[in-house]
Write an enzyme that holds these catalytic residues in place. Structure first.
Site, PDB file in Angstrom:
ATOM      1  N   LYS A 224     137.250 -52.060  28.975  1.00 31.65           N
ATOM      2  CA  LYS A 224     138.367 -52.967  29.204  1.00 31.65           C
ATOM      3  C   LYS A 224     137.884 -54.413  29.363  1.00 31.65           C
ATOM      4  CE  LYS A 224     141.865 -50.083  29.061  1.00 31.65           C
ATOM      5  NZ  LYS A 224     142.632 -49.608  30.196  1.00 31.65           N
ATOM      6  N   ARG A 258     139.003 -41.569  31.644  1.00 31.37           N
ATOM      7  CA  ARG A 258     139.265 -41.682  30.207  1.00 31.37           C
ATOM      8  C   ARG A 258     138.263 -42.670  29.618  1.00 31.37           C
ATOM      9  NH1 ARG A 258     142.340 -45.072  26.855  1.00 31.37           N
ATOM     10  NH2 ARG A 258     143.461 -44.023  25.144  1.00 31.37           N
TER      11      ARG A 258
END
Length: 285
Positions: A224, A258
Site C-alpha cells: 500500500k 491479504r
C-alpha cells in the site's frame, strides 16, 4: 493485553477454512489490466490459474480474485466486463484445485452471486455492503463468509478510530438485517481507502479496537501507498514494510492477512504465530 482470537470453522463442499488456530493468508490475484502494483500480470486465465496454484503451494489459504482495480483514480468497469474477467479464472481454478478456497473481490452483488455459483466461497466487499444494497442478500442466501471493509466517500473524520468503528457497525447492521449470520462476518479496516498517509498510520494503531467489535479482522496492507511513502520505495520493493505491518496487525488480533508476496510474508506469519498461538493461550470466542 493479549489479542482476542475468534474461532470460526467454515465448511464448503470440497474444502474447509479454520480460523482461530493460526493466522490465515489470503493471496491476491488481480485479473485486471490496471491494478496499482500488478496490473496486467495475471489477466490471462492460464497465467492466473498458474499464479493461484503457486500462491497456494507457497502457503496461501485463500485466493482473492478481483476483476476491477480499486486503486485511487481507477476507472470503474461494467458488471459485464468484470464477469468476463473473473468467471473464467474462478471456474478454471476450481476445476484444477476444487479444495482451494476462493474469494471474490467485488462490490457488485450480481458479480458476487455468479462468482459463488462458479466456485468462489467468500465475498470480499471493499464498500462493506454499502455500494450495492443487494450484496447482503447474496451473502445471506449463499451462507458464505462476508468480508466488510471500511470505506467512505469523504475523509471528514472527527475521531478516526471511533468513526471507523461506527462506519463498520453500519455495514454489520446492514448485513445482519439482510440475514447474514454473525459468524459469517469478517471485518477489514480498509487501509489505503478514504485515508491519507497519517490516517493510515492512525488506523494501524487502532486495529485492536476493531478486533473488539465482536468479529474476526482481516488486514490488507500489502504494497500500500503508506508503506511506499514511509520507505520511499516503489511498490515492488516494500516486502519488508509489508511484513512489519503484518506482524503489527497480528499482534493486535488480526487473523487473516491479504498479501501479494505469499512465500515471504508466510515466514513473518509463522514467527508471529509461534509467539501468539503456540507460546501462550489466547482469549477465544
Amino acid at each position: 493485553m493479549k489479542p482476542v482470537i475468534y474461532r470460526r470453522n467454515y465448511r464448503f463442499k470440497d474444502s474447509e477454512l479454520v480460523l482461530g488456530d493460526r493466522t490465515l493468508i489470503m493471496g491476491i490475484l488481480n485479473v485486471t489490466p490496471d491494478s496499482f502494483s500488478d496490473g496486467g500480470l495475471w489477466n490471462e486465465p492460464d497465467r492466473a490459474v498458474e499464479h493461484a496454484l503457486q500462491m497456494a503451494a507457497e502457503g496461501a489459504d485463500i485466493i482473492d480474485i478481483g476483476g476491477e482495480s480499486t486503486r485511487p483514480g481507477h476507472q470503474p468497469v461494467s458488471m459485464e466486463e468484470e464477469l468476463e474477467r473473473v468467471l473464467p479464472v474462478i471456474e478454471s481454478i476450481h476445476r484444477a484445485a476444487p479444495h482451494l478456497v476462493l474469494s471474490i473481490d467485488t462490490y457488485k452483488a450480481e458479480v458476487a452471486r455468479q462468482a459463488l455459483q462458479a466456485g468462489a466461497h467468500l465475498i470480499n466487499d471493499v464498500w462493506g455492503g454499502k455500494a450495492d444494497r443487494d450484496m447482503g442478500a447474496v451473502a445471506a442466501e449463499a451462507g458464505c463468509p462476508f468480508i466488510l471493509m471500511h470505506n467512505r466517500h469523504d475523509r471528514n473524520y472527527k475521531d478516526l478510530a471511533a468513526d471507523m468503528s461506527a462506519d463498520l457497525k453500519e455495514s454489520i447492521d446492514m448485513a445482519l438485517a439482510a440475514g447474514v449470520k454473525p459468524e459469517n462476518i469478517i471485518l477489514d479496516p480498509g487501509i489505503g481507502f478514504a485515508k491519507d498517509y497519517t490516517e493510515n498510520l492512525q488506523a494501524m494503531m487502532a486495529l485492536d479496537s476493531l478486533t473488539e467489535l465482536g468479529y474476526p479482522v482481516l488486514l490488507a496492507t500489502s504494497r500500500k501507498k503508506f508503506i511506499r511513502t514511509a520507505l520511499g520505495l516503489p511498490a515492488d520493493d516494500v516486502v519488508e514494510g509489508t511484513a512489519a505491518t503484518v506482524a503489527f496487525g497480528i499482534a493486535q488480533g488480526c487473523q487473516i492477512v491479504r498479501v501479494h508476496d505469499v512465500s515471504l510474508i508466510k515466514r513473518t506469519v509463522q514467527m508471529c504465530d509461534a509467539m501468539l498461538y503456540a507460546a501462550s493461550p489466547q482469549v477465544r470466542k
